[in-house]
Design an enzyme around this catalytic site. Sequence first.
Site, PDB file in Angstrom:
ATOM      1  N   LEU A 511       0.087  80.337  45.251  1.00 16.06           N
ATOM      2  CA  LEU A 511      -0.212  78.908  45.156  1.00 16.06           C
ATOM      3  C   LEU A 511      -1.543  78.585  45.809  1.00 16.06           C
ATOM      4  CD1 LEU A 511       3.238  77.379  46.129  1.00 16.06           C
ATOM      5  CD2 LEU A 511       2.227  77.473  43.861  1.00 16.06           C
ATOM      6  N   GLY A 514      -5.548  80.613  52.365  1.00 15.74           N
ATOM      7  CA  GLY A 514      -6.339  79.935  53.388  1.00 15.74           C
ATOM      8  C   GLY A 514      -6.628  80.874  54.532  1.00 15.74           C
ATOM      9  N   GLY A 517      -3.421  82.666  55.834  1.00 17.78           N
ATOM     10  CA  GLY A 517      -2.577  83.503  55.001  1.00 17.78           C
ATOM     11  C   GLY A 517      -2.490  82.971  53.593  1.00 17.78           C
ATOM     12  N   VAL A 519      -0.149  81.635  50.291  1.00 15.31           N
ATOM     13  CA  VAL A 519       1.088  80.903  50.014  1.00 15.31           C
ATOM     14  C   VAL A 519       1.589  81.265  48.618  1.00 15.31           C
ATOM     15  CG1 VAL A 519       2.159  78.645  49.960  1.00 15.31           C
ATOM     16  CG2 VAL A 519       0.131  79.015  51.351  1.00 15.31           C
ATOM     17  N   ASP A 629      -6.932  71.204  62.310  1.00 14.00           N
ATOM     18  CA  ASP A 629      -7.539  71.705  61.077  1.00 14.00           C
ATOM     19  C   ASP A 629      -7.277  70.730  59.925  1.00 14.00           C
ATOM     20  OD1 ASP A 629      -9.063  73.511  59.676  1.00 14.00           O
ATOM     21  OD2 ASP A 629      -7.381  74.832  59.183  1.00 14.00           O
TER      22      ASP A 629
END
Length: 794
Positions: A511, A514, A517, A519, A629
């Site tokens: 999906l 980043g 990690g 997703v 973030d």
Amino acid sequence: MASVILGILLVLAPLPLSTEAQTRGNLTLGSSLTANDRNSSWLSPLGEFAFGFRRMGRGAHLLAIWFKKIEDKTIVWSANGDNLAPEGSKVQLTANGGLVLTDPRERELWSSGLNGTGLAYAAMLDTGNFILASASHVKLWDSFSRPTDTILPTQQLNLGAALTARYSEMNYSTGRFNFKLGYDGNLVFYVAPPQTVPTDAYWASDTVDSGFHLIFNQSGQVYLMDRNGTILNRITSELVPTSGYYQRAILEYNGVFIQYIHPKTANSSSGRLIGWSRVSVPVPENICRSIVQHLGSGACGFNSYCTLGDDLRPRCQCPPGYTPLDSANEMNGCIQDFVPQSCNGSRPETDQFVLREMLATDWPVSVYEQSSGQTEDWCREACLADCFCTAALFKNGNCWKKNYPLSNGRMGPWEDGKALIKVRIHDTTSKCTKNDQKKNKNTTLMIIGSVLLSCSVFVNLLLLITYLIYRSFRSRDSKLSPLVQINQVTGMRTFTYQELQEATYGFKEELGRGAFGTVYKGALGSEDADFVAVKVLATRTGESEKEFEREVSAISQTNHKNLVLLLGFCNEGQHRLLVYEFMSNGTLADFLFGASRPSWYRRTEIACDVARGLSYLHQDCTRHIIHCDIKPQNILLDDSLTAKISDLGLAKLLMANQTRTTTGVRGTRGYLAPEWFRNMPISSKVDVYSFGILLVELICCRKNYKPEVEIEAQIVLVDWACDCYHNRSVPKLVESDEEASSDIKRVRRFVMTALWCIQEDPALRPTMKKITQMLEGAVEVPIPPVPSSFMSSI
Ligand SMILES: *[C@@H]1O[C@H](CO)[C@@H](O)[C@H](O)[C@H]1NC(C)=O
Ligand SMILES: *[C@@H]1O[C@H](CO)[C@@H](O)[C@H](O)[C@H]1NC(C)=O
Ligand SMILES: *[C@@H]1O[C@H](CO)[C@@H](O)[C@H](O)[C@H]1NC(C)=O
Ligand SMILES: *[C@@H]1O[C@H](CO)[C@@H](O)[C@H](O)[C@H]1NC(C)=O
Ligand SMILES: *[C@@H]1O[C@H](CO)[C@@H](O)[C@H](O)[C@H]1NC(C)=O
Ligand SMILES: *[C@@H]1O[C@H](CO)[C@@H](O)[C@H](O)[C@H]1NC(C)=O
Ligand SMILES: *[C@@H]1O[C@H](CO)[C@@H](O)[C@H](O)[C@H]1NC(C)=O
Ligand SMILES: *[C@@H]1O[C@H](CO)[C@@H](O)[C@H](O)[C@H]1NC(C)=O
């Protein structure tokens, strides 16, 4: 052929301003549309309505007809709500089957069928009717004759026609309520979920043997008409302004039939766009009272109660001590928040329970015992002492005991009894948490506690069985296995690596990716219904297992509608994974910087959503969390486009020692507050700064840093916004955006708020709470100071 080439061009070409492939007018045999991310549709001649695919989530498309020219793109008809079409599905106009919807493997998902032969063309009409016709204009099929839940002006229903409500506001699969003009001429509303025997009508027109057509005429009236043209029964009778308005009447997912109007041109003089407004009294007028089912749950789900809102639409709520079974659908009923009373006669637990009062409330059907000539105290004691008694109703000396599950619940001034609902005495202390994880923890601890305290094996067994029954009841709909592992430290569900590997089909569908990690999309349980997002954490720092779990626990204790919900985690050897609720509309970055510009109204809503989420993290939550973030990639959108903040606490968890070095933060440069680079203390004001940048991006719908812009002063958006503000040329920022331009007061307020957020001195930046108020217009925004060349420091 042409559409195929167009399709290819659309796939290959860099996205043009308008991504929709649109065909107007007649469609010839062989015409087709493909379900993909670039919405393609067939338009009516004046462009009022569109026929095509609507994305309902990733890889799930609904073949539908919608109002094309208004912001909501309200759907008025759909073909495959129960069987959404995967990416790449195709609808084609064929000579034999009419419209045929097939998935990418050519399996048929839906077809219109044809009433007759000689199909020559199809057309989307400006009335909202989609027709298939022969060369001699004989109608072979039309969407008006097969309505879903909505009817439109000029539409007429004949004997035998029906409307079926959808499952929920945003889910178009078959719901519980129906509306049918029977062959006997009577128009009836009744409850019948799929595969269930219909029960008695909750509203009827009483026109047996005389009703013939249901008409929605051009003047905006809905009525039943006799064979000879006499008007028998006006369903909606208010005089409706017709010119300049769109109209629709819908059997809503909550069972009421309501007529709405919507101005044809946006009117933003009030600063807020006006959407659909209700113009009729709902039918039935009080659904909470009208539905009494001896089989079934009533207007709302089991254990909930129905109230009428100010808009006269029903709301379903849970009584004290109960929580919704499915937080996504209030109509699904409620479950007990506690372990039910034990029925062991020598351990009656009477002192563990209290009765909470609910005035003007009743569950009229669930009665198993009635006593008369009693006092309220007697009634209370009788219910407390009876382990089968879930609630009692006391009225005029009568005491009715009710058992589980409670049905047909309603609350309103017409109820003159007092309901007493039994709840276990809890000693919950936490304020921030009120989610499932926490509850699981409580019950787990309770079980452990009683196991330790009790020495009787039999009691343990009994408790364990009660617990398992309770667990399995709780998870009945969430499709989790009844023996879910709950972590003792975090109170959250833990997954094994293998479980998550299976849930994601071997980490197949990515999906997003980043700094922390990757997703993947996954599904829990056997059906692909409960999608989750599984984040595989890439970085592994020195923190111990306990520390990891403590952090996860902190994240799990947050609960706010603008934060992505953490469902569980896996901490197994080298593997650390987090399982989140799935957000069907992807990231704000894709939404905002994608091909089509989201509406100004939607952008303002998102800004407020994010501000509320952050305000909660900083102030309202028991553990004050700094996100660290904030950027559009970390804001996700759910199926109703509500923005939710994701990746909370990950920065702290994973960047612990790296944040202070410029190499460690390069990825998100641009959103970072100057403190990060200057060895200054980090406070929640770093999030405020990042939010300021995000806010400017939301206002202008472009990235903060855009080196390809020709005018140098516009390359860095916040610099430009600052210049525009101080040169009194704010309108320039939204020049090409009609909707925002017509709401310039609010644009200015947002720009001023953003300028406050990006003050170099953290102390000058307001708190997120204050910012939320500024955005909402609840407080005046003071003139922001001229910043001292803040960008030069980056
Ligand atoms: C559509 O086709 C029919 C029959 O061929 C024709 O009569 C009608 O004018 C056409 N409409 C448009 C908008 O082309
Ligand atoms: C396609 O339509 C859906 C629903 O109307 C919308 O959310 C989405 O942004 C559209 N996609 C594109 C690429 O326009
Ligand atoms: C099929 O067409 C005939 C004649 O046009 C009409 O009488 C009949 O009601 C239609 N049937 C359906 C299911 O639309
Ligand atoms: C619609 O129905 C009303 C009666 O309810 C009638 O007065 C009106 O003239 C009708 N309008 C049209 C366009 O048929
Ligand atoms: C229409 O038919 C009804 C009986 O179904 C009758 O009572 C009524 O008078 C008729 N109206 C007209 C205008 O013929
Ligand atoms: C727009 O709103 C103003 C003030 O509320 C009103 O006077 C005007 O008639 C509205 N225009 C339309 C087209 O609804
Ligand atoms: C009921 O509870 C008592 C006291 O805890 C225990 O001794 C007894 O075995 C229990 N009986 C049953 C049938 O569970
Ligand atoms: C809509 O609700 C049904 C029934 O609960 C469910 O099976 C289906 O997956 C839901 N569809 C979407 C798109 O969420």
